[in-house]
Design an enzyme around this catalytic site. Structure first.
Site, PDB file in Angstrom:
ATOM      1  N   GLU A 127      -4.148   7.490  -3.633  1.00 35.32           N
ATOM      2  CA  GLU A 127      -3.142   8.702  -3.349  1.00 35.32           C
ATOM      3  C   GLU A 127      -3.229  10.195  -4.124  1.00 35.32           C
ATOM      4  O   GLU A 127      -2.131  10.496  -4.428  1.00 35.32           O
ATOM      5  CB  GLU A 127      -1.634   8.310  -3.228  1.00 35.32           C
ATOM      6  CG  GLU A 127      -1.463   7.027  -2.427  1.00 35.32           C
ATOM      7  CD  GLU A 127       0.094   6.318  -2.361  1.00 35.32           C
ATOM      8  OE1 GLU A 127       0.604   6.779  -2.842  1.00 35.32           O
ATOM      9  OE2 GLU A 127       0.115   5.339  -1.661  1.00 35.32           O
ATOM     10  N   ASN A 167      -8.346   4.899  -2.473  1.00 34.49           N
ATOM     11  CA  ASN A 167      -7.319   4.319  -1.294  1.00 34.49           C
ATOM     12  C   ASN A 167      -6.155   5.497  -1.037  1.00 34.49           C
ATOM     13  O   ASN A 167      -5.771   6.148  -2.192  1.00 34.49           O
ATOM     14  CB  ASN A 167      -6.623   3.159  -1.900  1.00 34.49           C
ATOM     15  CG  ASN A 167      -5.769   2.231  -1.067  1.00 34.49           C
ATOM     16  OD1 ASN A 167      -6.296   2.067  -0.065  1.00 34.49           O
ATOM     17  ND2 ASN A 167      -4.591   2.000  -1.580  1.00 34.49           N
ATOM     18  N   HIS A 204      -0.734   2.659   7.410  1.00 35.32           N
ATOM     19  CA  HIS A 204       0.954   2.828   7.549  1.00 35.32           C
ATOM     20  C   HIS A 204       1.014   3.744   8.689  1.00 35.32           C
ATOM     21  O   HIS A 204       1.166   4.739   8.708  1.00 35.32           O
ATOM     22  CB  HIS A 204       1.542   2.993   6.538  1.00 35.32           C
ATOM     23  CG  HIS A 204       1.442   2.439   5.358  1.00 35.32           C
ATOM     24  ND1 HIS A 204       1.769   1.190   5.229  1.00 35.32           N
ATOM     25  CD2 HIS A 204       0.738   2.752   3.800  1.00 35.32           C
ATOM     26  CE1 HIS A 204       1.554   0.667   3.864  1.00 35.32           C
ATOM     27  NE2 HIS A 204       0.892   1.625   3.158  1.00 35.32           N
ATOM     28  N   GLU A 233      -3.466  -1.485   3.903  1.00 31.37           N
ATOM     29  CA  GLU A 233      -2.084  -1.572   3.768  1.00 31.37           C
ATOM     30  C   GLU A 233      -1.533  -1.863   5.071  1.00 31.37           C
ATOM     31  O   GLU A 233      -0.369  -1.230   5.208  1.00 31.37           O
ATOM     32  CB  GLU A 233      -1.537  -0.773   2.865  1.00 31.37           C
ATOM     33  CG  GLU A 233      -1.991  -0.724   1.319  1.00 31.37           C
ATOM     34  CD  GLU A 233      -1.431   0.391   0.736  1.00 31.37           C
ATOM     35  OE1 GLU A 233      -0.419   0.993   0.936  1.00 31.37           O
ATOM     36  OE2 GLU A 233      -1.935   0.630  -0.659  1.00 31.37           O
ATOM     37  N   ASP A 235       0.572  -1.620   8.483  1.00 34.64           N
ATOM     38  CA  ASP A 235       1.683  -2.177   8.987  1.00 34.64           C
ATOM     39  C   ASP A 235       2.152  -1.081   9.980  1.00 34.64           C
ATOM     40  O   ASP A 235       1.723  -0.065  10.002  1.00 34.64           O
ATOM     41  CB  ASP A 235       2.925  -2.274   8.089  1.00 34.64           C
ATOM     42  CG  ASP A 235       2.898  -1.212   7.068  1.00 34.64           C
ATOM     43  OD1 ASP A 235       2.733  -0.084   7.376  1.00 34.64           O
ATOM     44  OD2 ASP A 235       3.700  -1.506   5.845  1.00 34.64           O
TER      45      ASP A 235
HETATM   46  O1  G3I Z   1      11.500  -5.347  -9.482  1.00 38.70           O
HETATM   47  C1  G3I Z   1      12.566  -4.684  -9.447  1.00 38.70           C
HETATM   48  C2  G3I Z   1      13.746  -5.227  -9.491  1.00 38.70           C
HETATM   49  O2  G3I Z   1      13.831  -5.757 -10.856  1.00 38.70           O
HETATM   50  C3  G3I Z   1      15.072  -4.142  -9.352  1.00 38.70           C
HETATM   51  O3  G3I Z   1      16.106  -4.960  -9.198  1.00 38.70           O
HETATM   52  C4  G3I Z   1      14.992  -3.558  -8.104  1.00 38.70           C
HETATM   53  C5  G3I Z   1      16.032  -2.353  -7.807  1.00 38.70           C
HETATM   54  O4  G3I Z   1      15.495  -1.256  -7.149  1.00 38.70           O
HETATM   55  O5  G3I Z   1      13.678  -2.755  -7.984  1.00 38.70           O
HETATM   56  C6  G3I Z   1      12.513  -3.868  -8.089  1.00 38.70           C
HETATM   57  O6  G3I Z   1      11.229  -2.992  -8.152  1.00 38.70           O
HETATM   58  C7  G3I Z   1      11.044  -2.571  -6.879  1.00 38.70           C
HETATM   59  C8  G3I Z   1       9.692  -2.950  -6.551  1.00 38.70           C
HETATM   60  O7  G3I Z   1       9.200  -2.458  -5.154  1.00 38.70           O
HETATM   61  C9  G3I Z   1       9.547  -4.480  -6.290  1.00 38.70           C
HETATM   62  O8  G3I Z   1      10.320  -4.935  -5.181  1.00 38.70           O
HETATM   63  C10 G3I Z   1      10.940  -0.932  -6.994  1.00 38.70           C
HETATM   64  O9  G3I Z   1      12.361  -0.203  -7.112  1.00 38.70           O
HETATM   65  C11 G3I Z   1      10.571  -0.269  -5.679  1.00 38.70           C
HETATM   66  O10 G3I Z   1       9.888   0.912  -5.816  1.00 38.70           O
HETATM   67  C12 G3I Z   1       8.914  -1.132  -5.435  1.00 38.70           C
HETATM   68  O11 G3I Z   1       8.475  -0.605  -4.177  1.00 38.70           O
HETATM   69  C13 G3I Z   1       6.975  -0.720  -4.000  1.00 38.70           C
HETATM   70  C14 G3I Z   1       6.461   0.711  -3.622  1.00 38.70           C
HETATM   71  O12 G3I Z   1       4.977   0.453  -3.512  1.00 38.70           O
HETATM   72  C15 G3I Z   1       6.598   1.540  -4.976  1.00 38.70           C
HETATM   73  O13 G3I Z   1       5.885   2.742  -4.954  1.00 38.70           O
HETATM   74  C16 G3I Z   1       6.661  -1.483  -2.682  1.00 38.70           C
HETATM   75  O14 G3I Z   1       7.334  -2.943  -2.910  1.00 38.70           O
HETATM   76  C17 G3I Z   1       5.391  -1.628  -2.425  1.00 38.70           C
HETATM   77  O15 G3I Z   1       5.035  -2.338  -1.172  1.00 38.70           O
HETATM   78  C18 G3I Z   1       5.019  -0.234  -2.397  1.00 38.70           C
HETATM   79  O16 G3I Z   1       3.498  -0.347  -1.941  1.00 38.70           O
HETATM   80  C19 G3I Z   1       2.890   0.821  -1.867  1.00 38.70           C
HETATM   81  C20 G3I Z   1       1.329   0.781  -2.239  1.00 38.70           C
HETATM   82  O17 G3I Z   1       1.332   0.334  -3.636  1.00 38.70           O
HETATM   83  C21 G3I Z   1       0.759   2.165  -2.059  1.00 38.70           C
HETATM   84  N1  G3I Z   1       0.708   2.699  -0.841  1.00 38.70           N
HETATM   85  C22 G3I Z   1       2.066   2.768  -0.188  1.00 38.70           C
HETATM   86  C23 G3I Z   1       2.898   1.597  -0.348  1.00 38.70           C
HETATM   87  C24 G3I Z   1       4.258   1.484   0.411  1.00 38.70           C
HETATM   88  O18 G3I Z   1       4.979   2.333  -0.234  1.00 38.70           O
END
Ligand code: G3I
Length: 300
Positions: A127, A167, A204, A233, A235
């Site tokens: 990105e 990516n 996406h 990715e 969806d």
């Molecule tokens: O693990 C912590 C947890 O301990 C805490 O209580 C909670 C509270 O907010 O957060 C948890 O972490 C989160 C993590 O996902 C695991 O669930 C983060 O806040 C959250 O920001 C994170 O989001 C991820 C996101 O990337 C961050 O940028 C998504 O799961 C994940 O699907 C998403 O994936 C991205 C790709 O890497 C790149 N392309 C876009 C895609 C979608 O956004």
């Protein structure tokens, strides 16, 4: 074939999913994942904030958990991701200039050394472009416009056995400025011998039922530069059957489209769960989009 992975394998492709380490204890989740998919991307566990929480102190516990689960089920793994403006550990967010450049290089070297010879692909850079096709003004970009090629050269030296990918999202529409920005970078890299093996189109999709314009042209145009392409990715809002069938058909129509990864197993596992964008509902039932994807894979 009757599963996504087996159907994709008939034409030499893979069908993957994002996997979250925190869900590996959920047997409904792991049962579907092990049955349907043959490639795994760790959803968060190989990102910089996970693997290098303190500078030069690495933690591969969760990444290894996913790697071990995947390989024990005969699945391959895509590494995601080494250099990104988002999900940087706090210490990295506050670095700039030469210190950040050196930290990026060290991060790539150490993480790739840990997984040396084990991963099918690595998303080396994620990105890095704006919607208008210019470079995103991140702290990494602030270290110099050559940071992306330095990341790829560092990655090739660290593990010559894995395929190195750029990516991004919103690079599916061929007439979109961001697509052209990424295309021109890859073209430049290939012309100057900067090591890059693949482009990941995140895919996406939001709204509507038709594909972004000329999606297949985008795939074949990148492929014509001499790189593999993959949908990394996928969806789709409300899991539109025409969009899911169409994105799958576009991939199978392009010889260098090596595989498709959906960004989660069930709707309830998705980062966009309110949009029900995946192939299995929250109870693990196959949705209509599952059938459209399977049929397109079987038609290849
Ligand atoms: O693990 C912590 C947890 O301990 C805490 O209580 C909670 C509270 O907010 O957060 C948890 O972490 C989160 C993590 O996902 C695991 O669930 C983060 O806040 C959250 O920001 C994170 O989001 C991820 C996101 O990337 C961050 O940028 C998504 O799961 C994940 O699907 C998403 O994936 C991205 C790709 O890497 C790149 N392309 C876009 C895609 C979608 O956004």
């Amino acid at each position: 074939a009757t599963t996504l992975g087996a159907a994709a394998a008939q034409s030499g492709r893979y069908f993957g999913t994002a996997i979250a380490a925190g869900r590996l204890g959920d047997s409904a989740y792991t049962t579907i994942a092990a049955r349907e998919f043959n490639m795994v991307t760790p959803e968060n566990e190989m990102k910089p904030d996970a693997t290098e929480p303190q500078q030069n102190q690495f933690n591969f516990t969760a990444g290894d958990q996913i790697y071990n689960w995947a390989t024990s089920h005969g699945m391959r793994v895509r590494g995601h991701t080494l250099a990104w403006h988002s999900q940087q550990p706090g210490w990295m967010q506050s670095l700039s200039g030469t210190a950040l450049r050196n930290a990026m290089i060290n991060h790539i070297q150490k993480v790739m050394a840990h997984y040396q010879g084990k991963l099918a692909y690595w998303d080396v850079v994620n990105e890095a472009f704006n919607e208008d096709g210019s470079r995103r003004q991140s702290n990494l970009q602030g270290t110099g416009n050559d940071w992306i090629e330095v990341a790829f050269r560092t990655a090739r030296a660290a593990d010559p056995s894995t395929k190195l990918c750029y990516n991004d999202y919103n690079i599916e529409n061929w007439s979109y400025a961001k697509t052209q920005g990424v295309y021109n970078m890859v073209k430049d890299f290939k012309s100057r011998g900067v090591p890059i093996d693949c482009v990941g189109l995140q895919t996406h999709f939001t709204g509507g039922s038709s594909l972004p314009s000329n999606f297949q042209t985008t795939l074949s145009s990148f492929a014509a530069l001499g790189v593999d392409v993959a949908l990394t990715e996928a969806d789709v809002t409300n899991a539109s059957t025409t969009q899911y069938g169409g994105l799958t058909q576009a991939c199978v129509n392009v010889p260098r489209c090596v595989g498709i990864t959906v960004w989660g197993v069930r709707d309830s596992d998705s980062w966009r769960s309110s949009e029900s964008p995946l192939l299995f509902d929250g109870s693990g039932n196959k949705k209509a989009a599952y059938t459209s994807v399977l049929n397109a894979l079987n038609s290849a």
